[in-house]
Enzyme design. Structure first.
Site, short mmCIF file in Angstrom:
data_model
loop_
_atom_site.label_atom_id
_atom_site.label_comp_id
_atom_site.label_asym_id
_atom_site.label_seq_id
_atom_site.Cartn_x
_atom_site.Cartn_y
_atom_site.Cartn_z
CE1 TYR A 1 -3.45 2.16 0.51
CE2 TYR A 1 -1.86 3.31 2.56
CZ TYR A 1 -3.48 3.13 1.55
OH TYR A 1 -3.94 4.63 1.52
CD1 TRP B 1 -1.44 7.13 -1.07
CD2 TRP B 1 -1.36 8.83 -2.25
NE1 TRP B 1 -2.40 8.40 -0.92
CE2 TRP B 1 -2.83 9.05 -1.24
CE3 TRP B 1 -0.87 10.26 -2.29
CZ2 TRP B 1 -3.68 9.61 -1.62
CZ3 TRP B 1 -2.56 10.80 -2.87
CH2 TRP B 1 -3.56 10.38 -2.51
N1 LIG Z 1 -1.13 18.76 2.37
C1 LIG Z 1 -1.82 17.46 2.24
N2 LIG Z 1 -2.71 17.42 1.45
C2 LIG Z 1 -3.49 15.89 1.93
C3 LIG Z 1 -2.72 14.58 2.07
C4 LIG Z 1 -0.90 14.92 2.35
O1 LIG Z 1 -0.86 14.26 3.16
N3 LIG Z 1 -0.91 16.18 2.56
N4 LIG Z 1 -2.84 12.89 2.56
C5 LIG Z 1 -4.59 13.32 1.38
C6 LIG Z 1 -4.65 12.02 1.47
S1 LIG Z 1 -3.65 10.61 1.36
C7 LIG Z 1 -6.19 12.04 2.55
S2 LIG Z 1 -6.63 10.30 2.55
C8 LIG Z 1 -6.75 13.05 2.84
C9 LIG Z 1 -7.22 12.49 4.24
O2 LIG Z 1 -8.26 13.81 4.11
P1 LIG Z 1 -9.00 13.48 5.57
O3 LIG Z 1 -8.49 13.02 6.46
O4 LIG Z 1 -9.42 14.38 6.10
O5 LIG Z 1 -7.61 14.72 6.32
P2 LIG Z 1 -6.88 15.31 7.86
O6 LIG Z 1 -5.17 16.38 7.76
O7 LIG Z 1 -6.40 13.96 8.44
O8 LIG Z 1 -8.10 15.42 8.81
C10 LIG Z 1 -8.98 16.65 8.41
C11 LIG Z 1 -9.34 17.99 9.69
O9 LIG Z 1 -10.15 17.17 10.66
C12 LIG Z 1 -10.09 17.46 11.42
N5 LIG Z 1 -10.45 16.24 12.84
C13 LIG Z 1 -10.16 15.37 13.43
N6 LIG Z 1 -10.55 15.02 14.49
C14 LIG Z 1 -11.57 15.48 14.05
C15 LIG Z 1 -12.99 15.34 15.24
O10 LIG Z 1 -12.53 14.33 16.11
N7 LIG Z 1 -13.82 15.52 14.41
C16 LIG Z 1 -13.55 16.88 13.68
N8 LIG Z 1 -15.47 17.16 13.59
N9 LIG Z 1 -13.35 17.61 13.03
C17 LIG Z 1 -11.92 16.47 13.28
C18 LIG Z 1 -8.81 17.47 11.90
O11 LIG Z 1 -8.85 19.43 12.57
C19 LIG Z 1 -8.05 18.04 10.75
O12 LIG Z 1 -7.57 18.85 10.24
O13 LIG Z 1 -5.59 14.36 2.47
C20 LIG Z 1 -5.21 14.09 1.60
N10 LIG Z 1 -4.76 15.30 1.25
N1 LIG Z 2 -1.01 9.41 12.13
C1 LIG Z 2 -1.67 8.89 11.15
N2 LIG Z 2 -1.71 8.29 10.41
C2 LIG Z 2 -1.90 8.37 8.74
C3 LIG Z 2 -2.47 9.07 8.34
C4 LIG Z 2 -2.85 10.07 9.54
O1 LIG Z 2 -3.76 11.14 8.65
N3 LIG Z 2 -2.44 9.94 10.84
N4 LIG Z 2 -3.48 9.31 6.91
C5 LIG Z 2 -3.22 7.95 6.33
C6 LIG Z 2 -3.38 6.98 5.17
S1 LIG Z 2 -5.28 8.76 4.90
C7 LIG Z 2 -2.60 6.95 4.04
S2 LIG Z 2 -3.08 7.49 2.60
C8 LIG Z 2 -0.74 6.67 4.69
C9 LIG Z 2 -0.12 7.31 3.59
O2 LIG Z 2 1.09 5.75 3.53
P1 LIG Z 2 1.46 6.75 2.50
O3 LIG Z 2 1.13 6.07 1.05
O4 LIG Z 2 2.79 4.78 2.61
O5 LIG Z 2 3.22 7.33 2.46
P2 LIG Z 2 3.98 8.03 1.64
O6 LIG Z 2 5.54 8.74 2.52
O7 LIG Z 2 3.56 8.98 0.43
O8 LIG Z 2 5.07 6.49 1.17
C10 LIG Z 2 5.00 6.66 -0.66
C11 LIG Z 2 6.11 6.22 -0.64
O9 LIG Z 2 6.57 5.95 -1.81
C12 LIG Z 2 7.89 6.34 -2.45
N5 LIG Z 2 8.15 6.45 -4.08
C13 LIG Z 2 7.23 7.48 -4.90
N6 LIG Z 2 7.79 7.39 -5.52
C14 LIG Z 2 8.31 6.25 -6.13
C15 LIG Z 2 8.51 5.77 -7.42
O10 LIG Z 2 8.36 5.54 -8.00
N7 LIG Z 2 9.01 4.97 -7.08
C16 LIG Z 2 8.86 3.69 -5.81
N8 LIG Z 2 9.92 2.64 -5.45
N9 LIG Z 2 9.10 4.56 -4.25
C17 LIG Z 2 8.50 5.45 -4.99
C18 LIG Z 2 8.54 7.61 -1.95
O11 LIG Z 2 9.43 8.28 -1.75
C19 LIG Z 2 7.23 7.51 -0.71
O12 LIG Z 2 8.48 6.61 0.71
O13 LIG Z 2 -0.60 7.37 6.37
C20 LIG Z 2 -1.82 6.91 6.81
N10 LIG Z 2 -1.20 7.51 7.86
MO LIG Z 3 -4.70 8.78 2.73
#
Ligand SMILES: Nc1nc2c(c(=O)[nH]1)N[C@H]1C(S)=C(S)[C@@H](COP(=O)(O)OP(=O)(O)OC[C@H]3O[C@@H](n4cnc5c(=O)[nH]c(N)nc54)[C@H](O)[C@@H]3O)O[C@H]1N2
Ligand SMILES: Nc1nc2c(c(=O)[nH]1)N[C@H]1C(S)=C(S)[C@@H](COP(=O)(O)OP(=O)(O)OC[C@H]3O[C@@H](n4cnc5c(=O)[nH]c(N)nc54)[C@H](O)[C@@H]3O)O[C@H]1N2
Ligand SMILES: [Mo]
Length: 767
Positions: free
Chosen positions: A114, A116
């Protein structure tokens, strides 16, 4: 750096399309796409990352594995690496894949992988890996996502599928034209919308949110953090306590019911189970879910709850729930309770009304690019039926053979011997990292492809250096994107790095699968092939795309705009008999006999208030949300991410009163801890968040040292919150990731500051 001095080349990324070139001085220069109204701050990380000291230079094997063969996993993340030739590395990987499948069967290969990876339709790392593993006899897969893996299990029971709300959401324009009030549970965090999987060209959401101000749409933004509230005059912040949204939602539902503001006609014709829920709201379990009851739990005044309920019933209301709310313990409940509110308002299927999921979570929800299929690499068929829910990786590695529940089924963890990860970082994304380290000691072998020495690469046996998107050719486009982008090569591959495709071709050849894996195509020939097939499919639906050479020379093609954006569930609304939902009843299931029948105490048959965790020793709520300064762990060594660190540590935001109680001042380094582990972070004070709440975003590169305050304990010197958070599922239904919250304590850290070793490469010897 060489490759393309002077010429701007087009490319795209999960944080948007952009241009890149190398200067005379050999520096990489980055410029946003000219059509991008809101370029992402994450662009600032690119230049400093691509040639950073933490790039993996050459294939490397863990010393203990190289000397003694598979096993002895205690050395993972602790021993030095030895650089080897590509031939040696590929022989080792192919030999080990073959040994494991012969001795233990293909089920013993975990290829879920899994993560990104990178944008780009061809070099999509997981697809590449799955294609190879499928040809080699299959692998144990992972199911679902960390993003919304709870909703994708729950929503089919409630709305018949999850895709409709996730991918066919009403556009911002529809909302601007039809909606009176958006109630956004979980906020509308602008920091998140610069990201769309696969990329975006225009970044329309920030502009759209500001435009809503001008169109008179009111925003009621429910979140503990003021920073999640768009700076617009019509946006009101409802500062709820973390993990209390379900209480608030039930309180609103109770007001709608007792003041007869609910739409009984819609509930009768389009929903089932409302009677059961109504009894629950009125106290069938001994507790009336009235506004006062809700107020005690969520911290908003009871009058305000009643006023909001009345306001919701007085016009067109969109109830939207962020993905973060389902990434919590019992994360099924806020999603289901959100659907309950939308159903009681009777507006599901009306433009700008009903239930939304993920507005403000990610760029594509609300954007209006066409819903066209995009080119993809064929992965083939996996003959192995075994899978794990994606967030159960540590359990699976620690407890082979153990049985567990998942969505009504009793499943058993397979015996995983070989873990193959390419394009993801479980030591970023998983919880309770000390436990994950123990889990990663178990398998015989861990193979990782990485661009950088991430924590996962450091915990592997065989690390294969991958190119980044700037070092190869691809084509890219995201969901609801307006363009397809030709991703031109800007830089030569770093050191000995190879494309994942080339690496896997080398493995395939050694397994006698070379021709079947490549079909005889070079990467450029694959691009032309995938593009050509896609172009033919578009032609069938009446769209004429340029031929590949034209597209490649132009650098992009603007996709045909969609004339209409059908509102989700509009057909169901119009005629639930002829176009029922894909639920057992064909209706919105506010009570689900199927879910109730599973008998899970942690996920009953209708939206239910389940007490959140409490912990007197760790009185603060930690919100571990997505970072505004990078994409997960990617780019942490870049300028935008590094520029936000405090004392070299990830910033933690505290309310000034909570900080003062602990003798913590702005800029102090603090120790954040639970019983599972601890991390250091740099204090930032902000009175724009609820008292008792602290925020530490995910993604600081894990830098484990022994905790100076707790012998034997793990402390992350850099500030990765996943060392703190429990590895527990949302419930037995979805087994989803519950990473968003944990209870913590914070104290000032005055001891000698441990170095952040994760920002340097690990010890590497040359053979
Ligand atoms: N810059 C940036 N943007 C991203 C990502 C990133 O790594 N960087 N990741 C992307 C990915 S993979 C995903 S899945 C999405 C995730 O999107 P989300 O899961 O919606 O994003 P989060 O930033 O984890 O949380 C959003 C907000 O939820 C609020 N929150 C937390 N707990 C609670 C609660 O109990 N109640 C309420 N009402 N609010 C709460 C927090 O204030 C938080 O800022 O974001 C995407 N966008
Ligand atoms: N506490 C907490 N934990 C969270 C979350 C949270 O809200 N709170 N959010 C969760 C969510 S929504 C998500 S989606 C996950 C994200 O978790 P991941 O998707 O596992 O996080 P990334 O850091 O985006 O990891 C992608 C990796 O791919 C590598 N990569 C980039 N390009 C290439 C390529 O071309 N080839 C190869 N082989 N590698 C490459 C990058 O260097 C990076 O290390 O994290 C989750 N974990
Ligand atoms: Mo995510």
């Amino acid at each position: 750096m060489s490759g393309s001095t002077g010429t701007w080349r087009s490319t795209t990324s999960h944080w948007g399309a952009y241009r890149a070139r190398t200067t005379e001085a050999g520096e990489l220069e980055i410029a946003p796409h000219p059509l991008d109204a809101n370029p992402s701050p994450l662009l600032g990380n690119v230049a400093g990352s691509v040639r950073h000291a933490t790039r993996v230079r050459a294939p490397a094997v863990r010393r203990g594995w190289l000397d003694h063969g598979p096993g002895r996993g205690e050395g993972r993340g602790r021993e030095e690496f030895v650089e080897v030739s590509w031939d040696t590395a590929l022989d080792l990987v192919a030999g080990e894949l073959d040994r494991v499948r012969r001795e233990h069967g293909n089920e013993a290969i975990f290829g879920g992988s899994y993560g990104w990876g990178s944008a780009g339709r061809f070099h999509h790392t997981q697809s590449q890996l799955h294609r190879l593993l499928n040809l080699a006899g299959g692998y144990t897969a992972s199911r679902g996502t960390y993003s919304h893996g709870t909703s994708t299990v729950l929503l089919p029971h409630v709305l018949g599928d999850a895709a409709t709300v996730l991918y066919r959401a009403d556009t911002w324009d529809t909302i601007a034209r039809h909606t009176d009030l958006v109630v956004a549970f979980g906020g509308l965090a602008l920091k998140n919308v610069s990201v769309t999987p696969g990329g975006t060209t225009g970044h329309a959401t920030a502009t759209a949110l500001h435009a809503l101000a001008g169109s008179g749409v009111e925003l009621a933004v429910v979140t503990p953090l003021g920073s999640d509230v768009p700076a617009a005059p019509n946006a009101r912040w409802l500062p709820v306590a973390p993990a209390s949204d379900v209480a608030l939602m039930l309180g609103l539902a109770h007001t709608l019911l007792t003041e007869n503001l609910h739409d009984s006609t819609f509930l009768d014709s389009h929903c089932t189970g409302f009677d059961t829920v109504a009894e629950y709201l009125l106290g069938s379990d001994g507790t009336v879910k009235g506004a006062e009851w809700a107020a005690e739990r969520c911290g908003l005044p009871a009058d305000e709850i009643r006023t909001l309920a009345r306001r919701m019933a007085s016009g067109r209301t969109l109830v939207t729930v962020s993905w973060s709310l389902q990434r919590t313990r019992h994360g099924e409940q806020p999603v289901w309770a959100g659907v309950l509110l939308a159903a009681m308002l009777g507006q599901i299927g009306l433009p700008g009304g009903g239930f939304g999921h993920g507005y403000g979570s990610i760029g594509h929800v609300g954007e209006d690019g066409p819903l066209l299929p995009l080119p993809t690499l064929p992965q083939g068929h996996n003959p192995v039926p075994a899978f794990i829910p994606v967030a159960r990786i540590a359990d699976a590695l620690l407890h082979p053979g153990r049985s567990y529940d998942f969505d009504g089924a009793a499943l058993t963890y397979p015996d995983l011997r070989l873990v193959y990860w390419a394009g993801g970082n479980p030591f970023h994304h998983h919880q309770d990292l000390a436990r994950l380290r123990r889990a990663f000691e178990r398998p015989d072998t861990v193979v990782v492809h990485e661009t950088h020495w991430t924590a996962t690469a450091r915990h592997a046996d065989i690390v294969l250096p991958a190119t980044t998107t700037l070092e190869r050719e691809d084509l890219g486009s995201g969901r609801r994107d307006t363009h397809v982008i030709a991703m031109h090569r800007v830089l030569e591959p770093f050191a000995d790095a190879r494309d994942d495709y080339a690496i896997l071709t080398g493995v395939a050849e050694r397994l006698g699968l070379g021709q079947r894996f490549t079909e005889g195509r070079t990467p450029r020939e694959w691009l032309a092939h995938l593009y050509g097939e896609w172009r033919d499919r578009l032609a069938d639906s009446g769209h004429e795309a340029p031929d590949f050479d034209r597209f490649w020379a132009d650098g992009e093609w603007r996709l045909p705009a969609e004339r209409e954006h059908p509102t989700p569930f509009a057909e169901f609304r119009a005629d639930p008999e002829r176009t029922p939902l894909n639920t057992p009843s064909g209706r919105v299931e506010l009570f689900s006999p199927a879910v109730a029948g599973f008998g899970y105490a942690d996920c009953p048959g209708h939206p239910t208030w389940l007490e959140p965790e409490s912990d007197e020793d760790h009185p603060l709520w930690l919100i571990a949300n997505q970072p505004g300064t990078r994409l997960h762990g990617q780019g942490d060594v870049g300028a935008t991410s590094q520029g936000a660190k405090i004392g070299g540590r990830e910033p933690i935001t505290l309310h000034p009163a909570d900080a003062a109680e602990r003798g913590v001042g702005e800029g102090d380094v603090v120790r954040v801890f639970t019983d599972r582990g601890a991390c250091l972070a740099g204090a930032r004070l902000d009175d724009g968040l609820r008292r008792g709440v602290v925020v530490l975003a995910t993604g600081a590169w894990f830098a484990p040292v022994e905790d100076p305050r707790r012998p034997g304990g793990t402390l992350c010197a850099h500030g990765n919150p996943n060392v703190l958070i429990a590895d527990v599922p949302t419930s037995r239904l979805a087994q989803g990731c519950a990473a968003q919250h944990t209870r913590v304590q914070v104290e000032r850290f005055d001891g000698p500051l441990p170095a952040v070793d994760s920002l340097r490469p690990p010890p590497i010897a040359t053979a």
